[in-house]
Every structure is written in structure tokens, then in C-alpha cells.
Write a protein that holds these residues in place. Structure first.
Motif: not given
Ligand code: FES
Length: 283
Positions: A2-11, A22-31, A33-38
Motif C-alpha cells: 500500500x505504501x509503495x502504491x501511494x508513492x508511485x501514485x504521488x510520483x 494528494x491522493x498518493x500522499x494520503x495513501x502513502x501516509x496511511x499505509x 503509519x500502518x506499516x510502522x505500527x505493525x
């Protein structure tokens, strides 16, 4: 993933559209956060250890509990490496990106330009105003605007200020009427009142035609003529940054206009076609 997809969308969004950025940044931020939490949970860094039950010896006195468990060195190194890497990555990339992108947005931001006292713009008459958008660059920066005083609406003066850049390929459009002489000069501004109200504007290059609000009526242009924002300071009319317009609804002081970032000639600014054009810095 999910994080990788967000970064790709951002670029991809940087090339295609700010909404995708904006959508890519939001996706990257959410995933992210989840990645670091997990990751932290998996390493037991977020859960407090269970308290050890108090042990008692044969005489009933409490013995000191065993030492609290410690976390593995590898877990600490993994998380701290991730954090330090993120900080270093941010320190290296953010200033570089800022230096690369900000000048395009800052240097090209033009200031308001005084094009003369309000008395030079009689109500209902189009005045052709030519002015140097960057006086320090001289005549090469001369621009033309068609300015019409629409009178007062709700206590505020209203002006229609249309750019003469054709929305097809940028040729200078002409008002369809006679031009009065003599011209008036004010500082670096030349003011040319039109003898009679124009029936519209036309482009000599490929036959593009526009009505008096700048709406395309014929030919290859893909949108209405660009406009200039304006302000009135101490009784003088100041032109501010130009912006693009898809279509003007209504006329004069009551016209309804959606303002889009200034776009190159030939570019759609609304509708599905607008997604086909890369993001442009202000120009
Ligand atoms: S540049 Fe105006 S119609 Fe082509």
C-alpha cells in the motif's frame, strides 16, 4: 504494498495532476503509519510487559521480582535504523526538491500592474491596454488586455479584463471593431479606447473567434480567452496574475466564471480532457 502504491501514485501525480499527488500522499501516509505500527507491534515495542507475580519465601516475606524483560537488540536496531533513515532521507530530499520546484513558483509570480486611473475606463467601453508585465525586461514583456468597466455591482466596481492570447496556439486576437485614435499613454501603459463596441474578438492565425466575454464561438481554440484578476488601489486599476477560463456564463458584472490556473494555449482546463495535460508551473 500500500505504501509503495501511494508513492508511485504521488510520483505519477507530479506529472499528471495535483489531485493524484494528494491522493498518493494520503495513501502513502496511511499505509506508512500502518506499516510502522505493525512493525512496532511485531517487535513488542508497543506493549507493556505483564507484571511479574510477587514471590514469597518460606517465612512469608516477599522476595524481589525477577528483572523486567528487555527488548532484543535487533528489534531496537531495526526500528532505529528505519527512523534514522527516514530522517536522513527527509533532510536530503526535501531541501533538494524545494530548491528545484519553488523558484518556478516564486520567480514567475508577477506583481499587480497599475494600468491607469479609473477615469480612463468609461463604463461599458472596451479599452485596449498594453503594458510591460516585467518592466525590467523591457518591451519583450509587453502584454495586451481588453478592459471593460462593467459599472458597480453590490457596491463594488466590476471589470472584465480579457487577455489577447488566443486559446488555440497563443496568437494575438483582435477586437472586431475600429480602434480610436489618439492613444493615451500612462507610464509604460498604452490605452486605446474602442470607437464602437466590438462584436467579439478574432484570431488571424487559424480563424478562432470569441464573443465579447471571451467565449469561443468558432475555430480551433479549446476554451475561452484567459483573464486577468484585478484590484483597485487609490483610484487606479491594477492588473494581477492572469488565469484560465473554460467558459463564461452570463455577461458583464453578473458573469459567472470558474477560475483555473493559467494554462498553455491548446490545453483543456476542465472536463476529462484536462487530465491529459501535465501539471504546469505558474507562468
Ligand atoms: S492561434 Fe488563434 S486560432 Fe490558432
Amino acid at each position: 504494498m500500500g505504501f509503495a502504491v501511494g508513492i508511485v501514485a504521488l510520483l505519477v501525480g507530479v506529472i499528471v495532476n495535483w489531485a493524484i499527488v494528494v491522493a498518493g500522499g494520503v495513501i502513502a501516509a496511511i499505509f506508512g503509519f500502518l506499516w510502522v505500527r505493525d512493525l512496532a507491534r511485531a517487535r513488542g515495542l508497543t506493549e507493556a510487559p505483564e507484571p511479574e507475580p510477587e514471590e514469597r519465601d518460606g517465612r512469608g516475606s516477599a522476595r524481589p521480582a525477577a528483572a523486567a524483560p528487555t527488548y532484543g537488540r535487533s528489534a531496537f536496531l531495526e526500528v532505529s535504523t528505519l527512523g534514522v533513515g527516514a530522517v536522513i532521507g527527509g533532510l536530503v530530499t526535501v531541501p533538494a526538491l524545494a530548491f528545484m520546484t519553488l523558484p518556478a513558483f516564486l520567480k514567475q509570480k508577477s506583481g499587480a500592474h497599475d494600468i491607469g486611473p479609473l477615469e480612463e475606463f468609461p463604463e461599458g467601453i472596451f479599452v485596449v491596454a498594453t503594458f510591460m508585465s516585467k518592466p525590467e525586461e523591457g518591451e519583450v514583456s509587453r502584454r495586451t488586455a481588453f478592459v471593460r468597466n462593467n459599472g458597480v455591482l453590490n457596491g463594488k466596481p466590476s471589470f472584465t479584463v480579457i487577455s489577447n492570447h488566443c486559446a488555440h496556439l497563443g496568437c494575438p486576437v483582435q477586437p472586431l471593431t475600429n480602434v480610436a485614435v489618439p492613444h493615451k499613454e500612462y507610464k509604460d501603459v498604452t490605452l486605446i479606447p474602442l470607437k464602437t463596441a466590438p462584436s467579439g474578438f478574432s484570431c488571424p492565425c487559424h480563424g478562432g473567434a470569441y464573443d465579447t466575454e471571451g467565449n469561443r464561438t468558432a475555430g480551433p481554440p479549446v476554451r475561452a480567452l484567459d483573464r486577468y484578476a484585478f484590484s483597485i488601489i487609490h483610484g487606479h486599476l491594477y492588473l494581477e496574475a492572469p488565469y484560465s477560463v473554460a467558459e463564461v456564463h452570463g455577461t458583464g458584472a453578473t458573469a459567472q466564471i470558474t477560475k483555473y490556473p493559467l494554462s498553455f494555449p491548446g490545453e483543456h482546463v476542465d472536463g476529462i480532457e484536462s487530465l491529459l495535460y501535465p501539471i504546469q508551473p505558474p507562468h
